[in-house]
Design a protein around this motif. Structure first.
Motif, PDB file in Angstrom:
ATOM      1  N   ALA A 174       0.868  -1.218   0.016  1.00  0.00           N
ATOM      2  CA  ALA A 174      -0.055  -0.006  -0.058  1.00  0.00           C
ATOM      3  C   ALA A 174       0.747   1.469   0.278  1.00  0.00           C
ATOM      4  N   SER A 175       2.138   1.000   0.491  1.00  0.00           N
ATOM      5  CA  SER A 175       3.160   2.196   0.348  1.00  0.00           C
ATOM      6  C   SER A 175       3.156   2.949  -1.148  1.00  0.00           C
ATOM      7  N   GLY A 176       2.933   1.878  -1.927  1.00  0.00           N
ATOM      8  CA  GLY A 176       3.318   2.365  -3.297  1.00  0.00           C
ATOM      9  C   GLY A 176       4.838   2.335  -3.735  1.00  0.00           C
ATOM     10  N   ASN A 177       5.562   1.864  -3.017  1.00  0.00           N
ATOM     11  CA  ASN A 177       6.989   1.407  -3.475  1.00  0.00           C
ATOM     12  C   ASN A 177       7.404   0.124  -2.881  1.00  0.00           C
ATOM     13  N   PRO A 178       7.383  -0.677  -3.924  1.00  0.00           N
ATOM     14  CA  PRO A 178       7.724  -2.167  -3.711  1.00  0.00           C
ATOM     15  C   PRO A 178       9.189  -2.474  -2.985  1.00  0.00           C
ATOM     16  N   MET A 179      10.016  -1.561  -3.285  1.00  0.00           N
ATOM     17  CA  MET A 179      11.480  -1.545  -2.656  1.00  0.00           C
ATOM     18  C   MET A 179      11.221  -1.518  -1.240  1.00  0.00           C
ATOM     19  N   PHE A 180      10.552  -1.130  -0.562  1.00  0.00           N
ATOM     20  CA  PHE A 180      10.456  -1.081   0.975  1.00  0.00           C
ATOM     21  C   PHE A 180      10.266  -2.315   1.536  1.00  0.00           C
ATOM     22  N   GLY A 181       9.273  -3.117   0.683  1.00  0.00           N
ATOM     23  CA  GLY A 181       9.014  -4.612   1.348  1.00  0.00           C
ATOM     24  C   GLY A 181      10.218  -5.393   0.928  1.00  0.00           C
ATOM     25  N   GLN A 182      10.741  -5.055  -0.058  1.00  0.00           N
ATOM     26  CA  GLN A 182      11.837  -5.977  -0.393  1.00  0.00           C
ATOM     27  C   GLN A 182      13.040  -5.717   0.569  1.00  0.00           C
ATOM     28  N   ILE A 183      13.430  -4.484   1.077  1.00  0.00           N
ATOM     29  CA  ILE A 183      14.507  -4.228   1.903  1.00  0.00           C
ATOM     30  C   ILE A 183      13.939  -4.597   3.532  1.00  0.00           C
ATOM     31  N   LEU A 184      12.950  -4.410   3.646  1.00  0.00           N
ATOM     32  CA  LEU A 184      12.496  -4.846   5.034  1.00  0.00           C
ATOM     33  C   LEU A 184      12.395  -6.502   5.238  1.00  0.00           C
ATOM     34  N   LEU A 185      12.144  -7.289   4.382  1.00  0.00           N
ATOM     35  CA  LEU A 185      11.984  -8.542   4.257  1.00  0.00           C
ATOM     36  C   LEU A 185      13.640  -8.944   4.255  1.00  0.00           C
ATOM     37  N   SER A 186      14.370  -8.495   3.398  1.00  0.00           N
ATOM     38  CA  SER A 186      15.849  -8.772   3.618  1.00  0.00           C
ATOM     39  C   SER A 186      16.443  -8.590   4.867  1.00  0.00           C
ATOM     40  N   LEU A 187      15.777  -7.530   5.701  1.00  0.00           N
ATOM     41  CA  LEU A 187      16.410  -7.413   7.095  1.00  0.00           C
ATOM     42  C   LEU A 187      15.884  -8.569   7.971  1.00  0.00           C
ATOM     43  N   ASP A 188      14.988  -9.112   7.699  1.00  0.00           N
ATOM     44  CA  ASP A 188      14.387 -10.064   8.838  1.00  0.00           C
ATOM     45  C   ASP A 188      15.526 -11.308   8.371  1.00  0.00           C
ATOM     46  N   HIS A 189      15.991 -11.306   7.576  1.00  0.00           N
ATOM     47  CA  HIS A 189      16.953 -12.487   7.245  1.00  0.00           C
ATOM     48  C   HIS A 189      18.229 -11.984   7.535  1.00  0.00           C
ATOM     49  N   ALA A 190      18.591 -10.912   7.764  1.00  0.00           N
ATOM     50  CA  ALA A 190      19.912 -10.477   7.711  1.00  0.00           C
ATOM     51  C   ALA A 190      20.670 -10.938   8.848  1.00  0.00           C
ATOM     52  N   LEU A 191      20.408 -11.215  10.205  1.00  0.00           N
ATOM     53  CA  LEU A 191      21.256 -11.671  11.191  1.00  0.00           C
ATOM     54  C   LEU A 191      20.693 -13.327  11.310  1.00  0.00           C
ATOM     55  N   GLU A 192      21.794 -13.892  11.859  1.00  0.00           N
ATOM     56  CA  GLU A 192      21.775 -15.429  11.950  1.00  0.00           C
ATOM     57  C   GLU A 192      21.569 -15.441  13.348  1.00  0.00           C
ATOM     58  N   ARG A 193      20.546 -16.196  13.789  1.00  0.00           N
ATOM     59  CA  ARG A 193      19.961 -16.467  15.116  1.00  0.00           C
ATOM     60  C   ARG A 193      20.583 -17.930  15.284  1.00  0.00           C
ATOM     61  N   SER A 194      20.932 -18.186  16.804  1.00  0.00           N
ATOM     62  CA  SER A 194      21.148 -19.548  17.298  1.00  0.00           C
ATOM     63  C   SER A 194      20.003 -20.314  17.300  1.00  0.00           C
ATOM     64  N   ALA A 195      19.945 -21.620  17.433  1.00  0.00           N
ATOM     65  CA  ALA A 195      18.719 -22.256  17.435  1.00  0.00           C
ATOM     66  C   ALA A 195      18.034 -22.194  18.865  1.00  0.00           C
ATOM     67  N   GLU A 196      18.906 -22.004  19.686  1.00  0.00           N
ATOM     68  CA  GLU A 196      18.437 -21.668  21.034  1.00  0.00           C
ATOM     69  C   GLU A 196      18.121 -20.298  21.433  1.00  0.00           C
ATOM     70  N   SER A 197      18.077 -19.440  20.374  1.00  0.00           N
ATOM     71  CA  SER A 197      18.006 -17.931  20.657  1.00  0.00           C
ATOM     72  C   SER A 197      16.514 -17.620  21.210  1.00  0.00           C
ATOM     73  N   PRO A 198      16.379 -16.882  22.338  1.00  0.00           N
ATOM     74  CA  PRO A 198      15.088 -16.492  22.834  1.00  0.00           C
ATOM     75  C   PRO A 198      14.579 -15.380  21.668  1.00  0.00           C
ATOM     76  N   PHE A 199      15.236 -14.686  20.937  1.00  0.00           N
ATOM     77  CA  PHE A 199      14.801 -13.680  19.859  1.00  0.00           C
ATOM     78  C   PHE A 199      13.964 -14.535  18.864  1.00  0.00           C
ATOM     79  N   GLY A 200      14.020 -15.794  18.535  1.00  0.00           N
ATOM     80  CA  GLY A 200      13.303 -16.386  17.534  1.00  0.00           C
ATOM     81  C   GLY A 200      12.181 -17.159  18.248  1.00  0.00           C
ATOM     82  N   ARG A 201      11.585 -17.181  19.601  1.00  0.00           N
ATOM     83  CA  ARG A 201      10.769 -18.041  19.993  1.00  0.00           C
ATOM     84  C   ARG A 201       9.287 -17.183  19.733  1.00  0.00           C
ATOM     85  N   ASP A 202       8.344 -18.048  19.623  1.00  0.00           N
ATOM     86  CA  ASP A 202       6.938 -17.256  19.396  1.00  0.00           C
ATOM     87  C   ASP A 202       6.417 -16.361  20.449  1.00  0.00           C
ATOM     88  N   GLY A 203       6.927 -16.727  21.687  1.00  0.00           N
ATOM     89  CA  GLY A 203       6.748 -15.644  22.796  1.00  0.00           C
ATOM     90  C   GLY A 203       7.397 -14.150  22.934  1.00  0.00           C
TER      91      GLY A 203
END
Length: 253
Positions: A174-203
């Motif tokens: 809806a922003s009208g600029n598809p690049m925003f979505g591409q950049i923000l989605l890539s940021l979600d995968h930018a950092l490697e998290r360990s399997a036991e990381s609390p930052f990856g839990r559903d809570g």
């Protein structure tokens, strides 16, 4: 000829590798990361400083070079170090003190996420403002509908990640600029998290979902200022949880 490693050590300054001690543990990956963090602290290394070569680290710690390389790969994935061909490996971000309630790796992940949050805040604020201004009537209704689905999934304790991605994806569109979505989605995968990381839990970050309704309503009402305030409130909540984990809050670990 004087070896390049000798040239890169300041006169009178103790080589950082001298602060390491041999590791005798089965959990060598974690132990290596802890040892490197302590070495950096004790040696007084900061952003821009070069860390010792992999071979020196491996020999001093008594582990294989592959173990050292894997540990440094983790740090590179978190944006803590940068390798320069022919020059070595350099610190590009602060390494938090090795002393604390939370494990060193968790604190390193948290610090990396906080840096990422700064980027997200700038981008997300612009995205929601543009969405509030540019969205069509149909897009506004879809954002509101997807928000209802997301909140229902969270309240029912069902898996919510797919609904969350769909909601934010609709805002990016809806922003009208598809690049925003591409950049923000890539940021979600930018950092490697360990399997036991609390930052990856559903809570993790669950408290940030109720304000998503405020964000959806602001876009529905074409209120750009309210949309920006809502997304910043959401990010404030997530950032607060990151800091709590770094501080060693047992309820979030």
């Amino acid at each position: 000829m004087i070896p390049i490693d000798d040239l890169l050590i300041e006169p009178g300054r103790r080589d950082a590798v001298e602060y390491l001690e041999r590791i005798n543990t089965t959990t060598r990956g974690v132990a290596v990361l802890d040892a490197l963090a302590e070495m950096i602290e004790r040696a007084g290394l900061g952003v821009g400083d070069r860390i010792p070569p992999e071979l020196s680290l491996a020999e001093k710690l008594g582990v294989g070079r592959t173990t050292i390389r894997e540990a440094l790969n983790r740090w590179e994935g978190l944006g803590i170090i940068r390798r320069r061909r022919g020059a070595g490996t350099f610190l590009v971000a602060r390494v938090p003190s090795s002393k604390g309630h939370a494990p060193t790796m968790i604190r390193l992940e948290g610090e990396a996420l906080l840096r990422l949050m700064e980027v997200r805040r700038a981008l997300e604020s612009d995205v929601v403002r543009k969405a509030a201004v540019n969205a069509s009537a149909a897009q506004r209704r879809e954002i509101s509908r997807l928000c209802d689905i997301l909140i229902d999934d969270v309240d029912a304790r069902r898996p919510w990640r797919k609904a969350d991605a769909a909601f934010h994806g609709a805002i990016y569109d809806a922003s009208g600029n598809p690049m925003f979505g591409q950049i923000l989605l890539s940021l979600d995968h930018a950092l490697e998290r360990s399997a036991e990381s609390p930052f990856g839990r559903d809570g993790f970050g669950i408290a940030s979902f109720p304000p998503h309704r405020t964000l959806a309503d602001a876009i529905l009402d074409s209120d750009a200022d309210a949309a920006v305030a809502a997304i910043n409130h959401i990010l404030d909540i997530v950032e607060g949880e990151i800091r709590a984990v770094i501080a060693g809050d047992p309820s979030l670990a």
